[in-house]
Design a protein around this motif. Structure first.
Motif, short mmCIF file in Angstrom:
data_model
loop_
_atom_site.label_atom_id
_atom_site.label_comp_id
_atom_site.label_asym_id
_atom_site.label_seq_id
_atom_site.Cartn_x
_atom_site.Cartn_y
_atom_site.Cartn_z
N PRO A 25 6.85 2.65 -4.91
CA PRO A 25 6.77 2.67 -3.45
C PRO A 25 5.34 2.56 -2.92
CG PRO A 25 6.98 4.90 -4.28
CD PRO A 25 7.03 3.99 -5.49
N VAL A 26 5.21 1.90 -1.79
CA VAL A 26 3.99 1.91 -0.99
C VAL A 26 4.27 2.77 0.23
CG1 VAL A 26 2.34 0.54 0.34
CG2 VAL A 26 3.27 -0.36 -1.81
N VAL A 27 3.43 3.78 0.47
CA VAL A 27 3.73 4.82 1.46
C VAL A 27 2.76 4.74 2.64
CG1 VAL A 27 3.88 7.31 1.83
CG2 VAL A 27 4.70 6.32 -0.31
N PHE A 28 3.30 4.87 3.84
CA PHE A 28 2.49 4.95 5.07
C PHE A 28 1.88 6.36 5.14
CE2 PHE A 28 2.74 5.06 10.00
CZ PHE A 28 1.45 4.57 10.11
N GLY A 32 4.23 9.46 5.71
CA GLY A 32 4.89 9.62 4.42
C GLY A 32 6.07 8.70 4.21
N GLU A 33 6.39 7.85 5.19
CA GLU A 33 7.51 6.92 5.05
C GLU A 33 7.17 5.82 4.04
OE1 GLU A 33 9.43 5.77 9.00
OE2 GLU A 33 7.49 6.61 9.64
N VAL A 34 8.19 5.35 3.34
CA VAL A 34 8.03 4.25 2.40
C VAL A 34 8.01 2.93 3.17
CG1 VAL A 34 9.05 3.00 0.47
CG2 VAL A 34 9.07 5.50 0.48
N VAL A 35 6.94 2.18 3.00
CA VAL A 35 6.79 0.89 3.67
C VAL A 35 7.56 -0.19 2.92
CG1 VAL A 35 5.13 -0.88 4.39
CG2 VAL A 35 4.51 1.55 4.53
N ARG A 88 -2.06 -5.15 10.43
CA ARG A 88 -0.94 -4.21 10.48
C ARG A 88 -0.55 -3.74 9.08
NH1 ARG A 88 2.70 -2.60 14.24
NH2 ARG A 88 4.80 -2.04 13.50
N LEU A 89 -0.58 -4.65 8.12
CA LEU A 89 -0.26 -4.27 6.74
C LEU A 89 -1.25 -3.22 6.23
CD1 LEU A 89 0.77 -7.35 4.57
CD2 LEU A 89 2.11 -5.32 5.14
N MET A 90 -2.54 -3.41 6.52
CA MET A 90 -3.54 -2.44 6.07
C MET A 90 -3.33 -1.08 6.72
SD MET A 90 -7.09 -4.55 5.52
CE MET A 90 -7.01 -5.65 6.92
N ALA A 91 -2.98 -1.08 7.99
CA ALA A 91 -2.68 0.18 8.67
C ALA A 91 -1.52 0.89 7.99
CB ALA A 91 -2.37 -0.07 10.14
N LEU A 92 -0.51 0.13 7.60
CA LEU A 92 0.70 0.71 7.01
C LEU A 92 0.46 1.23 5.60
CD1 LEU A 92 3.37 -1.86 8.22
CD2 LEU A 92 3.26 0.56 8.86
N GLU A 93 -0.30 0.50 4.79
CA GLU A 93 -0.38 0.90 3.39
C GLU A 93 -1.54 1.84 3.09
OE1 GLU A 93 -0.60 -2.48 0.82
OE2 GLU A 93 -2.28 -3.39 1.86
N MET A 94 -2.60 1.86 3.91
CA MET A 94 -3.69 2.80 3.60
C MET A 94 -4.28 3.48 4.83
SD MET A 94 -6.57 1.05 4.68
CE MET A 94 -7.83 2.12 4.01
N GLY A 95 -3.72 3.27 6.03
CA GLY A 95 -4.10 4.07 7.18
C GLY A 95 -5.27 3.58 7.99
N LYS A 96 -5.74 2.36 7.76
CA LYS A 96 -6.88 1.84 8.53
C LYS A 96 -6.46 1.56 9.97
CE LYS A 96 -9.28 -1.23 6.35
NZ LYS A 96 -10.54 -0.58 5.95
N PRO A 97 -7.19 2.08 10.97
CA PRO A 97 -6.85 1.78 12.36
C PRO A 97 -6.83 0.27 12.63
CG PRO A 97 -8.42 3.58 12.27
CD PRO A 97 -8.30 3.04 10.87
N PRO A 177 -4.36 -5.36 -7.82
CA PRO A 177 -4.75 -4.58 -6.64
C PRO A 177 -4.45 -3.10 -6.84
CG PRO A 177 -2.66 -5.66 -6.24
CD PRO A 177 -3.11 -6.10 -7.61
N ALA A 178 -5.05 -2.26 -6.02
CA ALA A 178 -4.82 -0.82 -6.09
C ALA A 178 -3.36 -0.51 -5.83
CB ALA A 178 -5.69 -0.10 -5.07
N GLU A 179 -2.86 0.56 -6.49
CA GLU A 179 -1.46 0.96 -6.33
C GLU A 179 -1.15 1.29 -4.87
OE1 GLU A 179 -3.00 3.58 -9.61
OE2 GLU A 179 -3.81 1.71 -8.77
N GLU A 180 -2.12 1.84 -4.14
CA GLU A 180 -1.87 2.25 -2.75
C GLU A 180 -1.76 1.06 -1.80
OE1 GLU A 180 -4.23 5.50 -4.81
OE2 GLU A 180 -4.35 3.31 -4.64
#
Length: 477
Positions: A25-28, A32-35, A88-97, A177-180
């Protein structure tokens, strides 16, 4: 959460999207939701991708520089066209504004644009000979198939900063790529195929077990280059493994940048630029300002103004336009930040602002009076915590900055031109920003000294990392 957002979830091998029964899983991090559930590659996929990369290397190296440049140019244009989806993908998978994500996409595209142009400028040389019947030639050739490992904190820029020069030089490239944050890498790979990238030249293998996946690439002599961005301990282990097959190695490792703010600095500019250097990407950057050293006469004024600006930063959902500070990437990152703050306070530091956690969100924090033995001086915090310290004179500032074992980036704020050059030249760091909190740019070298790594990325220096030098002596003329 992912409505109207189409993105690959499978591995890219041989130019094909490979669905696997194993998933991770890739998590937001905000909720904590699974993306998404992503293909989980193992040794079998690694071995197949390795053989494909070796075969693809031969044909890609034979393509003309102009052909490679055209593919990269189209890739650059597609990346810019997909800026919003990538942000948007970066925001979802690692929290970048979001607003920072958009800036990263443009930065990432900048490397592709630069190397699309540089692909046509890999010039050979002729050397004067002392013998009239000889001609001496120097030729630059691709080093060979490359294995790249990228981190989660800049999921787009770290991919293009490595892959673009390798592809421009004529190297095939396998990316772990990184797991996150594998989703951004997979999306970029899809755009590379759409740009006309030949199958097998650029492959992406997501995995939850990076050590097992990496083993075939590290052990096989046909993989001629390893490029890695991440922690110093992991980099040292990879360096040891790569040495067994004498691979070329580029390592961009730990940071922990000091900021030296002199009494003659433009205070407003110093505060604004240091704010960017510290809190960009939630402080999760190798070049993030880790220690703020302020000359004693202005220390109080700087701390007051800095704390005021920090209080104004908006913490929130990275998918919201107003957000300045998103969540930390995972629980381990949060625990480290909390431990650094708690340790500093227990040793007598004072909390000016912040210091609170909610979920994976950690409020932007300013500390005063941090003692030398604190953990924040021994380790890279990699989070939104700014310790402010003081110094008496230039010699002390340089000495304290150079005492750290790392040497990636440092920052200097002064209006004295002579001091700017003196201090910049004295600092044992690969990058120095003078009155500049964000010095990185595609056409310039990026990399460090000491325990911050080997080699450089960006500019012509980044291209040279993927080229071998061949000398040809022609006699009998």
């Amino acid at each position: 959460m992912t409505e109207n957002l189409e993105f690959p979830r499978e591995a890219l091998i041989r130019g094909e999207w490979r669905a696997l029964p194993r998933r991770f899983p890739v998590v937001f991090p905000a909720t904590g939701e699974v993306v998404a559930e992503v293909a989980d590659c193992g040794i079998r996929e690694a071995e197949e991708a390795l053989e494909v990369a070796v075969a693809a290397q031969r044909t890609w190296a034979q393509a003309t520089a102009y052909e490679r440049a055209q593919v990269l140019r189209r890739w650059y244009e597609l990346i810019l066209a997909h800026e919003e989806a990538l942000a948007r993908l970066m925001a979802l998978e690692m929290g970048k504004p979001l607003k920072e994500g958009r800036a990263e996409v443009r930065y990432a595209a900048g490397f592709v644009e630069w190397y699309a142009e540089e692909a046509k400028r890999v010039y050979g040389e002729t050397l004067p000979s002392q013998f009239p019947h000889k001609r001496l030639l120097v030729r630059y050739e691709p080093v060979g198939p490359v294995y790249g490992i990228t981190p989660w904190n800049f999921p787009a820029a770290m991919v293009t900063r490595k892959a673009a020069p390798a592809l421009a030089a004529g190297c095939s490239f396998v990316l772990k790529p990184a797991e996150e944050s594998p989703l951004t890498a997979l999306y970029l790979a899809r755009l590379f195929l759409e740009a006309g990238g030949p199958p097998g030249v650029f492959q992406v293998l997501p995995t939850s077990d990076p050590e097992a996946l990496s083993r075939p690439f590290l052990e096989d002599e046909r993989i001629r280059k390893l490029t890695f961005t991440g922690s110093t301990p992991v980099g040292l282990r990879l360096y040891q493994e790569a040495a067994k097959t004498l691979k070329r190695v580029s390592l961009e490792l730990g940071g922990g940048a000091p900021v030296l703010i002199f009494a003659d600095a433009d205070l407003e500019r110093a505060v604004a630029e240091t704010l960017r250097a510290k809190f960009r990407n939630i402080g999760q950057s190798c070049v993030a300002a880790n220690w703020l050293f302020v000359e004693e006469p202005i220390a109080e004024a700087f701390a007051q103004l800095y704390a005021e600006r920090v209080r104004a930063l908006r913490v929130g959902n990275p998918l919201e336009e107003e957000t300045d500070i998103g969540p930390l990437v995972n629980e381990a990152a949060l625990r480290k930040v909390e431990a650094h703050v708690e340790d500093a306070l227990a040793r007598g530091a004072s909390l000016v602002v912040g210091g609170k956690a909610q979920g994976l969100f950690f409020a932007p924090t300013v500390l005063l009076g941090v003692k030398p033995g604190s953990r924040i001086f021994q380790e890279e915090t990699f989070g939104p915590v700014a310790p402010i310290l003081t110094f008496r004179d230039e010699a002390e500032a340089i000495s304290r900055a150079n005492a750290f074992p790392v040497g990636l980036a440092a920052y200097v704020f002064t209006r004295d031109l002579s001091r700017a050059f003196r201090v910049a030249e004295a600092l044992e760091y690969g990058i120095v920003g003078v009155n500049d909190g964000v010095p990185s740019t595609p056409q310039a070298p990026f990399g460090g000294v000491k325990r911050s790594g080997l080699g450089r990325e960006g500019g012509r220096w980044g291209l040279e990392e993927y080229l071998e030098v061949k000398f040809i002596s022609v006699g009998g003329i």
